[in-house]
Write a protein that holds these residues in place. Structure first.
Motif, short mmCIF file in Angstrom:
data_model
loop_
_atom_site.label_atom_id
_atom_site.label_comp_id
_atom_site.label_asym_id
_atom_site.label_seq_id
_atom_site.Cartn_x
_atom_site.Cartn_y
_atom_site.Cartn_z
N ALA A 38 -17.08 -23.82 0.66
CA ALA A 38 -16.61 -24.70 -0.41
C ALA A 38 -16.36 -23.91 -1.69
N LEU A 39 -15.35 -24.33 -2.42
CA LEU A 39 -15.03 -23.70 -3.70
C LEU A 39 -16.08 -24.11 -4.71
N SER A 40 -16.80 -23.14 -5.24
CA SER A 40 -17.84 -23.45 -6.23
C SER A 40 -17.44 -23.01 -7.62
N GLY A 41 -16.30 -22.34 -7.76
CA GLY A 41 -15.82 -21.92 -9.06
C GLY A 41 -15.03 -20.64 -8.94
N LEU A 42 -14.53 -20.20 -10.09
CA LEU A 42 -13.82 -18.93 -10.12
C LEU A 42 -13.98 -18.31 -11.50
N VAL A 43 -13.63 -17.05 -11.59
CA VAL A 43 -13.71 -16.32 -12.86
C VAL A 43 -12.30 -15.84 -13.20
N SER A 44 -11.81 -16.27 -14.34
CA SER A 44 -10.49 -15.83 -14.80
C SER A 44 -10.67 -14.85 -15.96
N ASN A 45 -9.56 -14.25 -16.38
CA ASN A 45 -9.61 -13.38 -17.55
C ASN A 45 -10.12 -14.14 -18.76
N ALA A 46 -9.66 -15.38 -18.93
CA ALA A 46 -10.09 -16.19 -20.06
C ALA A 46 -11.60 -16.46 -20.01
#
Length: 87
Positions: A4-12
């Motif tokens: 399951a997708l629990s989140g992500l990390v972007s440049n922002a």
């Protein structure tokens, strides 16, 4: 662990966490980096759904997770994929 997708990390997200802890970068925690409610799209969405989602976003969408009905990560669209969808 279950896909399951629990989140992500972007440049922002990274920039926000670093700025928040600028006085002591050792205080940056993993939870400070993760966007737990990222913009995402269902694998059954149409191109029209995709364009509507992008147009309704308050920020530039450069990476878009693709999920199934159980929130399992199925793939991702990059900015290049998104641009090609408009032609």
């Amino acid at each position: 662990n279950n896909g399951a997708l629990s989140g992500l990390v972007s440049n922002a997200d990274l920039r926000k966490a670093l700025i928040k802890n600028l006085d002591n970068l050792n205080n940056v925690k993993v939870d400070d980096l993760i966007n737990k409610t990222p913009v995402r799209i269902n694998e059954n969405a149409t191109i029209s759904d995709l364009l509507l989602l992008i147009n309704q976003s308050d920020f530039l969408v450069s990476f878009l997770p693709v999920i199934d009905n159980q929130n399992n990560l199925k793939g991702a669209l990059s900015f290049a994929h998104l641009i090609r969808s408009e032609s």
